[in-house]
Design an enzyme around this catalytic site. Sequence first.
Site: not given
Length: 340
Positions: A124, A171, A204, A228, A232
Amino acid sequence: MKHTITLIPGDGIGPEVTNAVVKILETAGLQVDWDLHAAGVLAVEQHGDPLPSALIDSIIRNKVALKGPVTTPVGGGFTSVNVGLRKALGLYANLRPVWNIPSVPSRYSGVDLVIVRENTEDLYSGLEHEVVPGVVEGLKIITEEASERIATFAFEYARKHGRKRVTAIHKANIMKMADGLFLRSVQKIASRYPEITCDERIVDAVCMHLVLNPTQFDVLLLPNLYGDIVSDLCAGLVGGLGVVGAANLGTDIGVFEAVHGSAPDIAGKNLANPTALLLSAVLMLRHIGEGEMASRIMTALGNVLSEGKVRTRDLGGTAGTREFGDAVCGKLEIGPFGSR
Ligand code: NAI
């Protein structure tokens, strides 16, 4: 004590949910001068700038802001006001407590976790360029300084709130350098908090485990992009974006905002649920030392939701934004004190 708070209603459903929340806060007895500012599309219309310097100056002066959602144009136009605010004010930590509000329909019960997301870097950073036509490069920036800062925030939060475990999410098996640095930084800071367990999971896999059994998690610590997305996902575990609050925090500044967007599909129709912004406002009240008022509002909100007579459409009811806000105000005028 009288507070001065920067108020950014935003656009879309922002002004509707903000009006409802302001009314609830004032009914609860908050002594406040609102320092009102536009951002995004409205600020471009009024000042020719989506993030006017007067708005930034106001937040720096007041140290606290309550913010409604702001529309971000897709694929062009001005860059995200939310990202801009975080950068301009050094709001490096995004804090999102995720728990079951009594009586809100959801797929799981007993969820009580906290997401701590690094807010300033990662993919970002906005560093993208076209290498040659048809090839675009976007840079993922991870620094030791920002990773250690967010890790310290997460462990301090855990210590202060009696949380037992911080799970670093990454990751690093694929992005060995960038996520590897994040993970090593977290592990370095974790060694200073021996009473708190620190473990790590791959992003994941953690998504699968969150869907299988979200009650196993305590504090989740993530770099910006995974944070982010996972935030959600977690909102979905307890009833959706309409029932989760969040704070963006810097060293001495807090911007409290709903996690949902400006919902253009229902804007201006008195359909939006103001609960998410109200939960963010409750976090704000605790931040400014109004914890008792925050508890009273939570009790009033819980009473309205558990009675089930006044609910917005997203929670299966027919009430409008104003009616729902007024019902919470009604409970505040008569309701007992609560504890959450
Ligand atoms: P959205 O969150 O605005 O809407 C997604 C769905 O959830 C829609 O069906 C909407 O009607 C519903 N919804 C959202 N909030 C609700 C509420 N309070 N009550 C009832 N239903 C609600 O997400 P979307 O459509 O992806 O984004 C719309 C705009 O908002 C975009 O420009 C996006 O960039 C911006 N945005 C701004 C944020 C912020 O200011 N913090 C955060 C997320 C998105």
